[in-house]
Design an enzyme around this catalytic site. Sequence first.
Site, mmCIF file in Angstrom:
data_model
loop_
_atom_site.group_PDB
_atom_site.id
_atom_site.type_symbol
_atom_site.label_atom_id
_atom_site.label_comp_id
_atom_site.label_asym_id
_atom_site.label_seq_id
_atom_site.Cartn_x
_atom_site.Cartn_y
_atom_site.Cartn_z
ATOM 1 N N GLY A 1 0.828 -1.198 0.000
ATOM 2 C CA GLY A 1 0.000 0.000 0.000
ATOM 3 C C GLY A 1 0.867 1.254 0.000
ATOM 4 O O GLY A 1 1.735 1.375 -0.860
ATOM 5 N N SER B 1 6.794 -4.503 -0.722
ATOM 6 C CA SER B 1 6.453 -3.157 -1.168
ATOM 7 C C SER B 1 6.314 -2.247 0.066
ATOM 8 O O SER B 1 7.228 -2.204 0.889
ATOM 9 C CB SER B 1 5.171 -3.207 -2.012
ATOM 10 O OG SER B 1 4.976 -1.996 -2.690
ATOM 11 N N TRP B 2 5.199 -1.522 0.216
ATOM 12 C CA TRP B 2 5.002 -0.761 1.460
ATOM 13 C C TRP B 2 5.087 -1.689 2.663
ATOM 14 O O TRP B 2 5.534 -1.286 3.747
ATOM 15 C CB TRP B 2 3.663 -0.032 1.431
ATOM 16 C CG TRP B 2 3.131 0.308 2.800
ATOM 17 C CD1 TRP B 2 2.056 -0.255 3.420
ATOM 18 C CD2 TRP B 2 3.647 1.281 3.727
ATOM 19 N NE1 TRP B 2 1.870 0.291 4.677
ATOM 20 C CE2 TRP B 2 2.830 1.245 4.889
ATOM 21 C CE3 TRP B 2 4.716 2.177 3.686
ATOM 22 C CZ2 TRP B 2 3.050 2.071 5.982
ATOM 23 C CZ3 TRP B 2 4.937 2.996 4.791
ATOM 24 C CH2 TRP B 2 4.114 2.941 5.913
ATOM 25 N N ASP C 1 11.848 -5.094 -11.419
ATOM 26 C CA ASP C 1 10.876 -4.365 -10.589
ATOM 27 C C ASP C 1 10.990 -2.882 -10.918
ATOM 28 O O ASP C 1 11.975 -2.232 -10.571
ATOM 29 C CB ASP C 1 11.164 -4.628 -9.112
ATOM 30 C CG ASP C 1 10.144 -3.989 -8.169
ATOM 31 O OD1 ASP C 1 9.391 -3.104 -8.621
ATOM 32 O OD2 ASP C 1 10.114 -4.372 -6.995
ATOM 33 N N HIS D 1 7.512 -6.988 -9.322
ATOM 34 C CA HIS D 1 7.318 -6.362 -8.019
ATOM 35 C C HIS D 1 6.452 -7.164 -7.061
ATOM 36 O O HIS D 1 6.731 -7.234 -5.868
ATOM 37 C CB HIS D 1 6.693 -4.977 -8.231
ATOM 38 C CG HIS D 1 6.421 -4.219 -6.975
ATOM 39 N ND1 HIS D 1 7.421 -3.669 -6.198
ATOM 40 C CD2 HIS D 1 5.252 -3.914 -6.336
ATOM 41 C CE1 HIS D 1 6.894 -3.048 -5.158
ATOM 42 N NE2 HIS D 1 5.577 -3.190 -5.206
#
Length: 308
Positions: A37, A104-105, A258, A286
């Site tokens: 996110g 990711s986040w 990515d 990713h």
Amino acid sequence: MANPRACGHLDCGDGHQVWWELTGNPAGVPVVVVHGGPGGSIRPYYRRLIDPDRQQGVFFDQRGCGKSLPAGALDHNTTPDLVADMERLRDHLGFERWIVLGGSWGSTLALTYAEAHPERVAGLVVSGVYLARAFDVWWWWQGGGHVFPEVFAARDAWLPAAERGDPRSAFVHRILDPDPAIHRPAAHILGMAESQTLDLWPAAPGDDPCGITDAAVQSARIFAHFEAHDYFFAPDQLLRDARRLAGIPGAIIAGRSDMCTPPQSAWDLAQVWTDARLHIVPAAGHRWNDEQLCRPIIAELARLAGAG
């Protein structure tokens, strides 16, 4: 995918109820999975990262996300709040320590949690590393345009000409506007652009700004909220504090292709967190729906769980 064997809402204070799920072997090594996110949620395909015979998966939707309540809430929704929620969840479930996995986040939040509570982390695996530095922000908003010139040009062409030099401020301001007539189309345009950077073979984006779902709008507004506050970090905080990870075994995994979070950040983290194994995976992107990226994640979780 099997249904979770236990689930529920955890009262985290400030009016927030965080949704959690458990899968796998109740006697297995706990692995908490931190979604992306900001504004993402648990995805069913995350469960395949967990060995159901030897591990137990702990999944949760961050504040305002997924099944957590209230949906889309921005008040009392900060990075320190999310770290505190993870500690509440660990204590609620009765785990002394757990392995932490984030992408990711989720890698950002997993690293922040581990830096704050290293004694609770039996192992740490991060992929799609986002360190929230000036470089990382620049790449996401502008640098990636060197690889996706037509995608970024179409995104920015939607803005008034005077605002195209700073698309970050322009989109964040619009997405946080309370008027749906302003924030819904801005969320749609930004989401279309982002979707083209996440996978090696991305699906064609839709072109109807009215077709964006309420959940996608809520996700975009949480993302913009964290962007507006620089993710609630001091400059370079996450990499500077990575020295606190010393002694934690783990892995840093990056897809060579990515384009959302390029391998440079994984490399930079590996220079400080020397207890981690670095994997740069050829032909991987990713997200965790990428089979090439998932293989080393599953292998590293198995290694860490076996050592626990």
